[in-house]
Design a protein around this motif. Structure first.
Motif, short mmCIF file in Angstrom:
data_model
loop_
_atom_site.label_atom_id
_atom_site.label_comp_id
_atom_site.label_asym_id
_atom_site.label_seq_id
_atom_site.Cartn_x
_atom_site.Cartn_y
_atom_site.Cartn_z
N GLY A 12 0.77 -1.18 0.04
CA GLY A 12 0.11 0.05 -0.06
C GLY A 12 0.74 1.42 -0.05
O GLY A 12 2.00 1.49 0.70
N SER A 13 0.72 2.02 -1.07
CA SER A 13 1.45 3.52 -1.24
C SER A 13 2.60 3.16 -1.28
O SER A 13 3.59 4.21 -1.35
CB SER A 13 0.93 4.22 0.02
N GLU A 18 -3.22 4.24 -3.56
CA GLU A 18 -4.30 3.96 -2.94
C GLU A 18 -5.03 5.19 -2.59
O GLU A 18 -6.28 5.28 -1.83
CB GLU A 18 -4.20 3.38 -1.50
N CYS A 21 -8.81 5.49 -3.33
CA CYS A 21 -9.77 4.64 -2.32
C CYS A 21 -9.62 5.57 -1.15
O CYS A 21 -10.58 5.56 -0.34
CB CYS A 21 -8.70 3.55 -1.71
N TYR A 22 -8.69 6.24 -0.51
CA TYR A 22 -8.94 7.12 0.58
C TYR A 22 -9.95 8.11 0.41
O TYR A 22 -10.64 8.55 1.12
CB TYR A 22 -7.53 7.71 1.07
N TRP A 69 -13.61 -0.16 2.50
CA TRP A 69 -12.46 0.33 1.74
C TRP A 69 -12.70 -0.17 0.25
O TRP A 69 -13.17 -1.29 -0.07
CB TRP A 69 -11.03 -0.86 1.96
N LYS A 71 -11.36 -1.46 -2.63
CA LYS A 71 -10.13 -2.04 -3.10
C LYS A 71 -10.15 -2.07 -4.86
O LYS A 71 -9.08 -2.30 -5.24
CB LYS A 71 -9.86 -3.53 -2.63
N GLU A 74 -7.83 0.48 -5.91
CA GLU A 74 -6.56 0.38 -6.12
C GLU A 74 -5.85 0.23 -7.38
O GLU A 74 -6.23 -0.57 -8.11
CB GLU A 74 -6.05 -0.98 -5.24
#
Length: 93
Positions: A12-13, A18, A21-22, A69, A71, A74
């Motif tokens: 992640g990141s 992401e 997503c955030y 989340w 996903k 992503e």
């Protein structure tokens, strides 16, 4: 020095972007409330700078729930595959 056999990445990141997503999660969390997205994001940053889980702490602070989340949002960073392919054949000695 022995050959490196394994190399681990935080996905992640690091390999996966992401950010969308955030954005989705934060927008959905404040939807239908009087909390602005900007205020929520400021709180996330504030808690993150304290080495705390910013989004969870901000949600707790405002008394709201984080949504699931996303996903599906992503995406691998553009050069992630290239970097992994380059590293896959390398040996350290």
């Amino acid at each position: 020095m022995k050959d490196v056999k394994w190399l681990f990445f935080d996905i992640g990141s690091t390999l996966i972007d992401e950010s969308e997503c955030y954005r989705l999660r934060y927008r959905e969390a404040v939807e239908g409330t009087t909390i602005s997205l900007a205020d929520f994001e400021k709180k996330v940053i504030e808690f993150s700078k304290q080495n705390r889980e910013g989004d969870h702490e901000a949600a707790k602070y405002y008394g709201i729930e984080l949504r699931p989340w996303h996903k599906e949002a992503e995406k691998p960073y553009a050069d992630a595959e290239y970097v992994l392919n380059q590293l896959s054949g390398k040996r350290c000695s």
